[in-house]
Write a protein that holds these residues in place. Sequence first.
Motif, PDB file in Angstrom:
ATOM      1  N   MET A   1      40.734  51.513  41.817  1.00 28.76           N
ATOM      2  CA  MET A   1      40.022  50.423  41.151  1.00 28.76           C
ATOM      3  C   MET A   1      40.995  49.593  40.330  1.00 28.76           C
ATOM      4  N   THR A   2      41.188  48.370  40.743  1.00 27.98           N
ATOM      5  CA  THR A   2      42.108  47.534  39.989  1.00 27.98           C
ATOM      6  C   THR A   2      41.640  46.093  39.979  1.00 27.98           C
ATOM      7  N   VAL A   3      42.053  45.405  38.941  1.00 28.34           N
ATOM      8  CA  VAL A   3      41.987  43.956  38.946  1.00 28.34           C
ATOM      9  C   VAL A   3      43.418  43.471  38.829  1.00 28.34           C
ATOM     10  N   LEU A  25      38.900  36.652  43.681  1.00 25.28           N
ATOM     11  CA  LEU A  25      38.059  36.108  42.612  1.00 25.28           C
ATOM     12  C   LEU A  25      38.659  34.791  42.143  1.00 25.28           C
ATOM     13  N   PRO A  42      32.833  45.767  44.144  1.00 25.03           N
ATOM     14  CA  PRO A  42      34.260  45.606  44.402  1.00 25.03           C
ATOM     15  C   PRO A  42      35.034  46.855  43.999  1.00 25.03           C
ATOM     16  N   THR A  43      36.009  47.197  44.804  1.00 26.58           N
ATOM     17  CA  THR A  43      36.901  48.290  44.410  1.00 26.58           C
ATOM     18  C   THR A  43      38.237  47.717  43.957  1.00 26.58           C
ATOM     19  N   ASP A  44      38.689  46.666  44.645  1.00 21.75           N
ATOM     20  CA  ASP A  44      39.909  45.996  44.216  1.00 21.75           C
ATOM     21  C   ASP A  44      39.637  44.498  44.177  1.00 21.75           C
ATOM     22  N   VAL A  45      40.125  43.890  43.132  1.00 18.50           N
ATOM     23  CA  VAL A  45      39.888  42.464  42.954  1.00 18.50           C
ATOM     24  C   VAL A  45      41.229  41.793  42.692  1.00 18.50           C
ATOM     25  N   SER A  47      42.360  38.498  41.093  1.00 21.86           N
ATOM     26  CA  SER A  47      41.886  37.363  40.307  1.00 21.86           C
ATOM     27  C   SER A  47      42.920  36.250  40.405  1.00 21.86           C
TER      28      SER A  47
END
Lengths: 280, 166, 762
Positions: A1-3, A25, A42-45, A47
């Motif tokens: 899980m990351t942004v 995103l 979402p698991t990975d985003v 931005s």
Amino acid sequence: MTVLSPRTLAEACSAAASNPNADLLAGGTDLMVEVNSGHRRPTDVISLGAIAELREWSIGEDRITIGAGVTFAKIASGELATAAPALAMAARTVGSPQIRNAATLGGNLGTGSPAGDSLPVLAALNASVVLTSVHGQREIPLSEFCVGPKRTDRQPGELITAVRIDRLNGPQEFCKLGTRQAMVISVVSVAVVADTSSTSVRVGLGAVGPVPLRAPEAEAFAAEAINWSGQTSVDTETCRRFAELVRDAARPIDDHRSTAEYRRHATGVLAARALRRIFP
Amino acid sequence: MSDLVSYRLNVNGQDRTVADGRLGESLLYVLRERLGLAGAKNACEQGECGSCSVMVDDELVCSCLVLAASAEGRDIRTIESLAPEGELSYVQQAFVDAGAVQCGFCTPGLIVSVHDLLERQPDATDIEVREALSGNLCRCTGYGRILEAVRIAAAERLADGSESRA
Amino acid sequence: MSSPTITRTGSSHRIGESAPRPDGIPKARGEFAFSSDLWAERMLWGATLRSPHPSARILSIDISAALAMPGVATVLTAEDVPGLSSFGLEHADQPVLASDVVRYQGEAIALVAADHPDTARKAVAAIRVEYETMAPLSDPRIALDATPIHPEGNLVRHLVIRHGDLDVEGEVQVEGSYEIGMQDQAFLGPESGMAIPTEDGGVELMISTQWLHVDRDQVAACLDLPVDKVHLTLAGVGGAFGAREDVSMQVHLCMLALRTGRPVKMVYSREESFFGHVHRHPAQLWYRHHADRNGRIVKVECRLLFDGGAYRSSSAAVIANAACFSMGPYLVPNAHVDATVVRTNNPTCGAMRGFGAVQTCFAHEAQMDKLADALGMDRIELRLLNALEPGHELITGQVITGTAPVAEVIRTLAAHPLPPAPDSITDSRLLPGGTGRTTDYSDVKRGIGFAVGFKNLCFSEGFDDFSTARVRVDGGIATVKCACAEVGQGFVTLAQQITTEILGVERVDLAPADTSIGSAGSTSASRQTWMSGGAVHAAATAVRDTLIARVARDEGVDITVLELVDGVVRSLDGTINISIVELTTAEPVEEEIEFHHAPTDELDENGQGNAHVSFAFSAHRAVTDVDPELGLVRLVDIATSQEVGRVLNPLQLTGQLEGGTAQGIGLALMEEIIVDESRVRNPSFTDYLIPTMLDLPDLQIAAIIEEPEPGAPFGAKGVGEAPTISSTPAVVAALRNATGLALTRVPVRPEHIALSADHLDD
């Protein structure tokens, strides 16, 4: 899980390459609706908001390049509005002021909804979409980019980085029909733009087909009917015929927002009015 | 791989830590449920009502459409920042005086929007106010007293222009 | 835990002043605790599994996967309902949780409590339900002939009003059929609340509702608990408009809290909210008006068919209202009304602002215009000629004994200046289509429409309608306790004003609205100003009388020489002057009163009886610019006159007129829950459109007519509903005037104008 919040386009491309299934995103105004409703987790985003390059634009002699991260608030006024007035008119109808502050041109393309407000204008302005990945850049016409309702040709690992549109000499008009005075999803939208240099008229249609449509027969008819050198006013008969031809180009459906019959009718009416306005 | 994310947010000038949040949480949810700032309201969670309006980097946005974990490093301002404890900003005062508050659910979002509008366009005409606030739905008032509150606040702001504003 | 209490220091405003709301400051600061703002340590989040099908048999429910998910505390189904398995506002016909059959899309089947709202939502998705779907009963016109979808049958209520000589015929007759779409209350604050188990085995429920006690009684029955173990407190309410009169999550929350032993919070999403409450009844109406050559109405016949949806809710009362007010505020000597509300698999319908009178007003006002045209008479003159007056008999045989200044309402509005018709408008925001730039001024036709409506105040048909209030004065500070639900309408302000008016105290606090005192009845039917206002008035008056009696006793004088003025008990000769502060510091005074309005009767088999206690009248005039080719509309101007008995708070009155009018405009122009084969197509604010600030002009208030109503506290009538009733037909009349089209259905959609061939003069 990351942004991931890359600060440069190169970083963003690397991030997209290593997380090809990550959610991209931009303004969030489409993605977060799906997230809030639980339709997407979402698991990975990645931005894209911190990438300055995506928020730039340049106005060239013949083409205007608009970064994918430029918001509709920016497009609705200032020099972009002068260079592409129909796009500014469309931008003003995107959601609410809050939405226009966040929503981006690239996001509108990425979602690819038939009701996306910028799409008919982009179609009329011969837009091309610039897609960038670690493998390089490609630029494809809008007609190849939009392949169906909410389906685009963007490949995993690719980012929409810019849109290029024609800079025209001539009046432009955009009309969007909904059942409220503001903040409403399009039932039909019509863009009509003229180019006095190439003596051409172009039409873009929104929400009346699976993808943004053009009306080639109507465009050819108008180019022919208009007296480009002298008095540019169009007569009622020209408007009527133009409306008919534009209407025939529409491929609307029935849904809870309207009927196909009404959409077809309104497409013609709006086209005639737009033509009347730009050649008064 | 952890299912949870931790990050920091700058809210109303304060550095706040969000520990073990879920990735998909909106800024609205995090403000309300994790940071104890319940002023922004959850009426539609799809950007169609404006009840959750906040300022992010000086832009008016719907906090329901901001992914909280992506807002690290950004300047977030909420209704709670508009006036010190026990006081009212000039817009808040105008809402109370004009009768613009009924059930009050849309009120904080509207007040944030009106502050933003009057900062950018202090002399907005009625029709400009109506367009600028068209993203803030109200079901109780029919907007009549809200427009009146904006008129009062704008007049107050112009009359009192030299003073710094809450 | 954040508290839902509303205890504020009041200012010393009296009746008739624009007192500020006591909750205005916290609401403006964002500090007011709405039901969705509640929070507690160890709190769980509740979620509801709802049927995707409008009609299906449930073959099996498997909760095992949901129960096994980390973070899930419990999953409950119908088997877990401790007490009565059904609930209902007037009659318990709706399962708390469906077990064998689902009768509408969105019917609740199972509940989850979990550590995070998304965990709860995932768990809901993990519950496996096997359905055998059935064809839904979607058309109310065939409901009575169709297989019953409920053990109680498909007829909810059939009501006939026969009045006068039904064989009489008018020289001039006009006939019409009308249809009203399903409107949603669309309050801004979705359903939400929190339940907390209490140490005595009971439960504390903090909830946004319109009527605490009727919720409590239903919750207690379903939980199989005595009512004293179910304590409800009003949490901040984000609007109501009828949608919170029925139970939504109340029983569910308490079940989850009792099962888990932890606080449980639930907040419906906007989409769930559309499935979580009742709506305004869609209706199909047929009318025939008979008049003599001079324009006097001699008879009206009508048939009303309302779609009640899957469960009864308040349908029986709604159809009675529709029937009783089906004629409009006109003298109709002979009438035949045949009114039916049926059950279908469509969304359940019940209370919404206007309660039955909205639907019929749309039809009777269209008919009045038609009749005027057929007679060659001015539309206003026809209405004036037939306007109800005190002493007139309604079609229910009831004689109007209170105020009914219908003619004055009409005259003042008709005399109000019209807006100018400008030579040009170039700003698209001031044209149909708004920012979408669809329309030029040359495409526009202007129309003017006028409509009048009326409705009952308070509960009718023999219902023992009451409210309870307690006023305590201690050290000169008054505290008012009443279970009246403040939903935004401003009762809290009036309670302070009334108390100040009677007692002259400088400070009036409001105790939380909860079930520790007797019922206040519902915040609906335009009744709380009268009923709970009346209860506060009576309790404050009792406090005053006690204080005077005490001084009379202590001073050895007769009570008749004493008065309470500006917070001081004094004798007429000026020798005695004792402040209420001094009096109540020594010994606080507390009085509690249960206030009832005059009893009403049930309607007999011919629909006759003194069923109502009072009536409110209003009129609207609309000016619309219409783009006939596209069917788009801009409302240019809307004006109103309303009779209110007496103005208690001018600012709040204005807010009710503006807000109520806006909802009527919404029904005319855009608001409809679109139901296709019993499925809702637009459960979102993207597609269920309500007016924005750009859609509504400033409301012009032509006249507020004050004629004190006998029997009403201060002579004041409730003002909340009337504005919603007459605004819709006025707007549509303006559209007919602009287009020449019949426009017999609301909301009027663009295609109804642009593609219609149904001209009025055909």
